[in-house]
Design a protein around this motif. Structure first.
Motif, mmCIF file in Angstrom:
data_model
loop_
_atom_site.group_PDB
_atom_site.id
_atom_site.type_symbol
_atom_site.label_atom_id
_atom_site.label_comp_id
_atom_site.label_asym_id
_atom_site.label_seq_id
_atom_site.Cartn_x
_atom_site.Cartn_y
_atom_site.Cartn_z
ATOM 1 N N LYS A 156 0.833 -1.194 0.000
ATOM 2 C CA LYS A 156 0.000 0.000 0.000
ATOM 3 C C LYS A 156 0.872 1.250 0.000
ATOM 4 O O LYS A 156 2.041 1.205 0.384
ATOM 5 N N LEU A 157 0.273 2.340 -0.426
ATOM 6 C CA LEU A 157 0.935 3.636 -0.331
ATOM 7 C C LEU A 157 0.725 4.172 1.068
ATOM 8 O O LEU A 157 -0.319 3.941 1.682
ATOM 9 N N VAL A 158 1.686 4.907 1.563
ATOM 10 C CA VAL A 158 1.562 5.536 2.868
ATOM 11 C C VAL A 158 1.664 7.040 2.680
ATOM 12 O O VAL A 158 2.676 7.538 2.173
ATOM 13 N N ARG A 159 0.611 7.763 3.063
ATOM 14 C CA ARG A 159 0.628 9.220 2.955
ATOM 15 C C ARG A 159 1.512 9.775 4.072
ATOM 16 O O ARG A 159 1.268 9.521 5.242
ATOM 17 N N GLU A 160 2.530 10.533 3.689
ATOM 18 C CA GLU A 160 3.432 11.129 4.671
ATOM 19 C C GLU A 160 2.947 12.503 5.100
ATOM 20 O O GLU A 160 3.108 12.891 6.243
ATOM 21 N N LYS A 161 2.413 13.253 4.158
ATOM 22 C CA LYS A 161 1.828 14.566 4.435
ATOM 23 C C LYS A 161 1.052 14.994 3.208
ATOM 24 O O LYS A 161 0.991 14.266 2.215
ATOM 25 N N LYS A 181 5.950 2.755 -9.689
ATOM 26 C CA LYS A 181 5.423 2.056 -8.512
ATOM 27 C C LYS A 181 4.262 2.803 -7.860
ATOM 28 O O LYS A 181 3.185 2.238 -7.653
ATOM 29 N N SER A 182 4.441 4.072 -7.522
ATOM 30 C CA SER A 182 3.360 4.810 -6.863
ATOM 31 C C SER A 182 2.189 5.035 -7.812
ATOM 32 O O SER A 182 1.029 5.060 -7.390
ATOM 33 N N ALA A 183 2.465 5.162 -9.106
ATOM 34 C CA ALA A 183 1.381 5.338 -10.083
ATOM 35 C C ALA A 183 0.520 4.080 -10.162
ATOM 36 O O ALA A 183 -0.713 4.160 -10.226
ATOM 37 N N ILE A 184 1.148 2.931 -10.136
ATOM 38 C CA ILE A 184 0.402 1.668 -10.169
ATOM 39 C C ILE A 184 -0.404 1.502 -8.885
ATOM 40 O O ILE A 184 -1.598 1.191 -8.917
ATOM 41 N N LEU A 185 0.228 1.740 -7.746
ATOM 42 C CA LEU A 185 -0.451 1.554 -6.461
ATOM 43 C C LEU A 185 -1.604 2.526 -6.246
ATOM 44 O O LEU A 185 -2.539 2.221 -5.513
ATOM 45 N N SER A 186 -1.544 3.691 -6.880
ATOM 46 C CA SER A 186 -2.618 4.671 -6.710
ATOM 47 C C SER A 186 -3.598 4.684 -7.884
ATOM 48 O O SER A 186 -4.399 5.597 -8.005
#
Length: 154
Positions: A19-24, A89-94
């Motif tokens: 999963k993606l983790v939102r940092e801010k 990676k983040s584009a696929i996960l989101s």
């Protein structure tokens, strides 16, 4: 089973979730990216005054609304190594429909290097395979930028 495999201990396999983790978060007043200038302003605000080369990916939905932005790689003063798997990676996960890549040139020269052009081509090819449109690649400098798409490299 072969005789020599009978006494081999079982291999442990991890069960994971990804999963993606939102940092801010940060606010984006335009809501949609309509031009390279819009993307430049968002990336510039995100990066601030960094002293080394940072490669970022801006992920967007089907309406070109930014969903997330991530620093993919931090390079040295004048170089950065970028792999398509890290960019996408983040584009696929989101579940992004498209991305715009960007990186700064601390030298303040917007001229793309041969490596900039090569990585852009690799990203476009990888994006095509996974169904994510690489819309543009921006080179960011202190007060200006260059769109590789508008410059004819894409």
């Amino acid at each position: 089973m072969e005789e020599n495999q009978k006494n081999v201990p079982a291999k442990r396999v991890d069960i994971v979730s990804v999963k993606l983790v939102r940092e801010k978060t940060m606010m984006y007043k335009n809501r949609r990216v309509r031009s390279p200038q819009d993307a430049y302003e968002l990336m510039k605000e995100f990066l601030g005054d960094v002293d080394r080369e940072h490669f970022v990916v801006l992920c967007m939905d089907t309406k070109n609304q930014p969903t997330n932005i991530q620093v993919v790689h931090i390079g040295s003063l004048n170089s950065s190594i970028v792999h398509p798997r890290e960019v996408l990676k983040s584009a696929i996960l989101s579940n992004s429909a498209s991305i715009i890549c960007g990186h700064n040139h601390p030298s303040n020269d917007t001229t793309p290097s041969p490596e900039d052009i090569a990585v852009t081509q690799r990203l476009m090819e990888a994006g095509q395979i996974v169904g994510i449109d690489v819309i543009d690649h921006l080179i960011l400098c202190e007060n200006n930028f260059r769109s590789l798409k508008e410059s004819g490299y894409m």
